[in-house]
Design a protein around this motif. Structure first.
Motif, PDB file in Angstrom:
ATOM      1  N   ILE A  24       0.741  -1.031   0.059  1.00 52.21           N
ATOM      2  CA  ILE A  24      -0.063   0.105   0.029  1.00 52.21           C
ATOM      3  C   ILE A  24       0.825   1.164  -0.077  1.00 52.21           C
ATOM      4  CG2 ILE A  24      -1.664   1.402   1.232  1.00 52.21           C
ATOM      5  CD1 ILE A  24      -2.846  -1.186   2.472  1.00 52.21           C
ATOM      6  N   ALA A  25       0.481   2.446  -0.905  1.00 56.32           N
ATOM      7  CA  ALA A  25       0.984   3.620  -0.800  1.00 56.32           C
ATOM      8  C   ALA A  25      -0.080   4.304   0.030  1.00 56.32           C
ATOM      9  CB  ALA A  25       1.261   4.056  -2.158  1.00 56.32           C
ATOM     10  N   LYS A  26       0.342   4.951   1.235  1.00 50.65           N
ATOM     11  CA  LYS A  26      -0.684   5.398   2.077  1.00 50.65           C
ATOM     12  C   LYS A  26      -1.186   6.766   1.443  1.00 50.65           C
ATOM     13  CE  LYS A  26       1.189   3.352   6.323  1.00 50.65           C
ATOM     14  NZ  LYS A  26       1.654   3.667   7.668  1.00 50.65           N
ATOM     15  N   GLY A  27      -2.593   7.059   1.836  1.00 47.74           N
ATOM     16  CA  GLY A  27      -3.150   8.233   1.707  1.00 47.74           C
ATOM     17  C   GLY A  27      -2.840   9.037   3.010  1.00 47.74           C
ATOM     18  N   ASN A  28      -3.164  10.347   2.819  1.00 48.32           N
ATOM     19  CA  ASN A  28      -2.861  11.257   4.077  1.00 48.32           C
ATOM     20  C   ASN A  28      -3.660  10.658   5.586  1.00 48.32           C
ATOM     21  OD1 ASN A  28      -1.558  12.973   2.658  1.00 48.32           O
ATOM     22  ND2 ASN A  28      -3.223  14.231   1.980  1.00 48.32           N
ATOM     23  N   HIS A  29      -4.667  10.174   5.348  1.00 52.51           N
ATOM     24  CA  HIS A  29      -5.507   9.751   6.602  1.00 52.51           C
ATOM     25  C   HIS A  29      -5.408   8.184   6.747  1.00 52.51           C
ATOM     26  CE1 HIS A  29      -6.859  13.692   6.537  1.00 52.51           C
ATOM     27  NE2 HIS A  29      -7.399  13.569   5.262  1.00 52.51           N
ATOM     28  N   TYR A  30      -4.626   7.659   6.281  1.00 50.02           N
ATOM     29  CA  TYR A  30      -4.495   6.007   6.466  1.00 50.02           C
ATOM     30  C   TYR A  30      -4.011   5.955   8.093  1.00 50.02           C
ATOM     31  CZ  TYR A  30      -3.426   1.177   5.858  1.00 50.02           C
ATOM     32  OH  TYR A  30      -3.270  -0.215   5.814  1.00 50.02           O
ATOM     33  N   SER A  31      -4.556   4.755   8.457  1.00 55.07           N
ATOM     34  CA  SER A  31      -4.524   4.567  10.238  1.00 55.07           C
ATOM     35  C   SER A  31      -4.410   3.036  10.119  1.00 55.07           C
ATOM     36  CB  SER A  31      -5.572   4.979  10.863  1.00 55.07           C
ATOM     37  OG  SER A  31      -6.755   4.365  10.590  1.00 55.07           O
ATOM     38  N   GLU A  32      -4.176   2.389  11.253  1.00 54.09           N
ATOM     39  CA  GLU A  32      -4.356   1.152  11.514  1.00 54.09           C
ATOM     40  C   GLU A  32      -5.506   0.482  11.516  1.00 54.09           C
ATOM     41  OE1 GLU A  32      -2.848  -2.681  12.287  1.00 54.09           O
ATOM     42  OE2 GLU A  32      -1.642  -0.694  11.963  1.00 54.09           O
ATOM     43  N   ASP A  33      -6.662   1.414  11.722  1.00 52.93           N
ATOM     44  CA  ASP A  33      -8.039   0.998  11.502  1.00 52.93           C
ATOM     45  C   ASP A  33      -8.151   0.453  10.105  1.00 52.93           C
ATOM     46  OD1 ASP A  33      -8.633   1.274  14.065  1.00 52.93           O
ATOM     47  OD2 ASP A  33      -9.423   3.133  13.806  1.00 52.93           O
ATOM     48  N   VAL A  34      -7.629   1.087   9.204  1.00 56.03           N
ATOM     49  CA  VAL A  34      -7.899   0.637   7.741  1.00 56.03           C
ATOM     50  C   VAL A  34      -6.999  -0.743   7.497  1.00 56.03           C
ATOM     51  CG1 VAL A  34      -7.511   1.037   5.381  1.00 56.03           C
ATOM     52  CG2 VAL A  34      -7.676   3.022   7.119  1.00 56.03           C
ATOM     53  N   THR A  35      -5.933  -0.937   7.990  1.00 57.47           N
ATOM     54  CA  THR A  35      -5.353  -2.297   7.723  1.00 57.47           C
ATOM     55  C   THR A  35      -6.127  -3.375   8.413  1.00 57.47           C
ATOM     56  OG1 THR A  35      -3.063  -1.060   8.050  1.00 57.47           O
ATOM     57  CG2 THR A  35      -3.177  -3.345   8.232  1.00 57.47           C
ATOM     58  N   GLN A  36      -6.625  -3.218   9.903  1.00 56.81           N
ATOM     59  CA  GLN A  36      -7.595  -4.116  10.321  1.00 56.81           C
ATOM     60  C   GLN A  36      -8.728  -4.362   9.413  1.00 56.81           C
ATOM     61  OE1 GLN A  36      -8.206  -2.886  14.393  1.00 56.81           O
ATOM     62  NE2 GLN A  36      -5.885  -2.854  14.791  1.00 56.81           N
ATOM     63  N   PHE A  37      -9.533  -3.306   8.993  1.00 55.68           N
ATOM     64  CA  PHE A  37     -10.763  -3.388   7.941  1.00 55.68           C
ATOM     65  C   PHE A  37     -10.057  -4.492   6.715  1.00 55.68           C
ATOM     66  CE2 PHE A  37     -13.128  -2.262   4.568  1.00 55.68           C
ATOM     67  CZ  PHE A  37     -14.526  -2.435   5.018  1.00 55.68           C
ATOM     68  N   LEU A  38      -9.083  -3.949   6.268  1.00 59.93           N
ATOM     69  CA  LEU A  38      -8.721  -4.712   4.979  1.00 59.93           C
ATOM     70  C   LEU A  38      -8.562  -6.024   5.211  1.00 59.93           C
ATOM     71  CD1 LEU A  38      -6.514  -1.993   3.262  1.00 59.93           C
ATOM     72  CD2 LEU A  38      -8.811  -2.576   2.553  1.00 59.93           C
ATOM     73  N   HIS A  39      -7.637  -6.381   6.265  1.00 57.54           N
ATOM     74  CA  HIS A  39      -7.400  -7.801   6.725  1.00 57.54           C
ATOM     75  C   HIS A  39      -8.607  -8.519   6.929  1.00 57.54           C
ATOM     76  CE1 HIS A  39      -5.971 -11.047   9.523  1.00 57.54           C
ATOM     77  NE2 HIS A  39      -5.009 -10.739   8.723  1.00 57.54           N
ATOM     78  N   SER A  40      -9.449  -7.953   7.627  1.00 57.36           N
ATOM     79  CA  SER A  40     -10.885  -8.623   7.998  1.00 57.36           C
ATOM     80  C   SER A  40     -11.623  -8.994   6.853  1.00 57.36           C
ATOM     81  CB  SER A  40     -11.551  -7.811   9.007  1.00 57.36           C
ATOM     82  OG  SER A  40     -12.963  -8.257   9.200  1.00 57.36           O
ATOM     83  N   ARG A  41     -11.570  -8.192   6.052  1.00 63.44           N
ATOM     84  CA  ARG A  41     -12.618  -8.199   4.823  1.00 63.44           C
ATOM     85  C   ARG A  41     -12.111  -9.260   3.791  1.00 63.44           C
ATOM     86  NH1 ARG A  41     -15.811  -8.848   3.528  1.00 63.44           N
ATOM     87  NH2 ARG A  41     -16.513  -7.746   1.584  1.00 63.44           N
ATOM     88  N   ILE A  42     -10.614  -9.217   3.691  1.00 61.85           N
ATOM     89  CA  ILE A  42      -9.930 -10.485   2.876  1.00 61.85           C
ATOM     90  C   ILE A  42     -10.036 -11.738   3.468  1.00 61.85           C
ATOM     91  CG2 ILE A  42      -7.718 -11.404   2.280  1.00 61.85           C
ATOM     92  CD1 ILE A  42      -6.891  -8.194   1.940  1.00 61.85           C
ATOM     93  N   LEU A  43     -10.214 -11.711   4.746  1.00 58.64           N
ATOM     94  CA  LEU A  43     -10.396 -13.143   5.319  1.00 58.64           C
ATOM     95  C   LEU A  43     -11.844 -13.768   5.382  1.00 58.64           C
ATOM     96  CD1 LEU A  43      -8.047 -13.264   8.586  1.00 58.64           C
ATOM     97  CD2 LEU A  43      -7.650 -13.711   6.333  1.00 58.64           C
ATOM     98  N   GLN A  44     -12.747 -12.721   5.573  1.00 61.92           N
ATOM     99  CA  GLN A  44     -14.114 -12.993   5.391  1.00 61.92           C
ATOM    100  C   GLN A  44     -14.545 -13.636   3.779  1.00 61.92           C
ATOM    101  OE1 GLN A  44     -16.520  -9.603   6.065  1.00 61.92           O
ATOM    102  NE2 GLN A  44     -15.949  -9.315   8.201  1.00 61.92           N
ATOM    103  N   GLU A  45     -13.822 -12.857   2.694  1.00 52.54           N
ATOM    104  CA  GLU A  45     -14.094 -13.471   1.607  1.00 52.54           C
ATOM    105  C   GLU A  45     -13.494 -14.673   1.027  1.00 52.54           C
ATOM    106  OE1 GLU A  45     -16.117 -12.213  -0.678  1.00 52.54           O
ATOM    107  OE2 GLU A  45     -16.722 -10.372   0.371  1.00 52.54           O
ATOM    108  N   LEU A  46     -12.238 -14.826   1.356  1.00 52.65           N
ATOM    109  CA  LEU A  46     -11.419 -16.008   1.070  1.00 52.65           C
ATOM    110  C   LEU A  46     -11.066 -17.221   2.145  1.00 52.65           C
ATOM    111  CD1 LEU A  46      -8.377 -13.939  -0.719  1.00 52.65           C
ATOM    112  CD2 LEU A  46     -10.704 -14.854  -1.812  1.00 52.65           C
TER     113      LEU A  46
END
Length: 392
Positions: A340-362
């Motif tokens: 990821i190339a972060k945007g200005n407002h990237y936070s650890e919450d975004v990482t956790q969200f992406l991680h959770s959604r990927i595991l939900q799908e795969l």
């Protein structure tokens, strides 16, 4: 590049509007010291800077034009074939003009096509009929195909990867299909169209196909004629610049005023070429090198590009523009690296969200590691291959 004479007047009108209503272009006029009313428009165009997605992302406070009070603004989305994430905005008037243009083109091919018999597989509304098309498990595709055919489409628009999947299953006799004369056209967009796949789809569906090259920023840039040559639209100025040995496209839309697209580097390699065509369309033809490609996640029936795009946009809806670019590598069957190339407002919450959604799908037994970079490296054709599947 010398601009087409008939487009110079419209370009002048656009630039006059932007100099009066857009802070970004007001500053350019002040810096370059030109007279928009009296100086040669071709010379002014040549002086204008090339604009990239990153320029728009980095200048949200000054890039968007003043609007007429009460004018409705619509947000669209693109992660684009370059992988650089951008929210696109258009006024209701702009969307109407763009829609009228493409419908005018479609009606030239088929006077009977209309919004009640045209089905775009990219539209969110289609999920109610066909589901999320990044899941191309045979059973799911067969079910969705029959659902689609039940509405008796006259014209279908969508990615060639999904339409090829339909065609393969028909030829394997896993789908029972015979064109009864209802389906007249299939329109490709969003991915590279190769001639073998195109011919295969035409023969399978017993209908004509058309290629629509465009972006979320501008909608249609160029459309096939009967000779399968991509003619540039009347409201588009297509230019190119040399980047090493490659020609990089520069696109100007004569319609987009709220979020102006002027000498815009859309990330594609290609150039306009003068080419005689007996279809009687005098507009130049656009030549493209390569295109947008899609790969399956190895060991699944899921299309990687579409799945990760969808998850990323869910993050955008929740957190805002938090990612500039991304790329996913499938390192093993159940192991992924998300760059990821972060945007200005990237936070650890975004990482956790992406991680959770990927595991939900795969599946929860998958491993996802995140790493962060300033920029993600593109391919030689200007595209960013956003998903790299595991190779056994």
């Amino acid at each position: 590049m010398m601009l087409e004479e008939q487009k110079l007047g419209k370009l002048k009108q656009l630039l006059i509007y932007l100099m009066d209503h857009n802070a970004f272009y007001k500053s350019i006029q002040n810096n370059l010291q030109f007279d928009i009313h009296n100086d040669d428009i071709q010379e002014i165009y040549n002086k204008l800077p090339i604009v990239t997605k990153q320029d728009i992302i980095n200048n949200p406070d000054i890039f968007f034009s003043e609007t007429i009070k009460g004018e409705e603004i619509f947000e669209e989305r693109t992660s684009g074939s370059t992988g650089n994430v951008l929210k696109c905005y258009k006024t209701n008037t702009e969307r109407t003009l763009l829609a009228l243009n493409i419908w005018k083109q479609r009606r030239k091919f088929d006077p009977m096509v209309n919004i009640s018999n045209y089905y775009n597989l990219f539209n969110n509304e289609m999920e109610e009929i066909i589901g999320k098309f990044y899941n191309v498990d045979d059973k799911m595709v067969i079910r969705n195909f029959y659902r689609l055919m039940a509405v008796q489409p006259r014209w279908i628009a969508g990615p060639i990867s999904l339409l090829s999947k339909f065609a393969i299953l028909i030829n394997e006799e896993k789908i029972n299909y015979k064109n009864d004369g209802t389906l007249k056209f299939i329109e490709f967009h969003g991915e590279n169209v190769d001639e073998k796949s195109r011919k295969f789809i035409e023969e399978t569906f017993q209908c004509k196909t058309i290629n629509n090259y465009g972006t979320s920023e501008t909608w249609c840039i160029a459309l096939d004629c009967d000779n399968q040559k991509l003619h540039i639209q009347d409201y588009i100025i297509a230019d190119s610049k040399k980047d090493g040995e490659e020609d990089k496209l520069l696109i100007t839309s004569l319609i987009n005023k709220y979020m102006p697209i002027v000498k815009y580097a859309n990330g594609d390699c290609g150039k306009p070429i003068e080419k005689d065509c007996d279809c009687h369309n005098n507009n130049s033809v656009i030549w493209l090198k390569g295109g947008r490609e899609t790969d399956y996640i190895t060991g699944t029936s899921v299309l990687g590009n579409y799945l990760f795009d969808e998850i990323l946009w869910q993050a955008f809806e929740r957190f805002g523009s938090v990612v500039h670019e991304y790329q996913v590598f499938q390192q093993e069957l159940k192991k992924f690296e998300f760059i990821i190339a972060k945007g200005n407002h990237y936070s650890e919450d975004v990482t956790q969200f992406l991680h959770s959604r990927i595991l939900q799908e795969l599946g929860a037994d998958n491993q996802v590691n995140f790493s962060f970079v300033d920029h993600v490296k593109a391919l030689s054709n200007g595209k960013l291959k956003k998903f790299h599947p595991y190779k056994n």
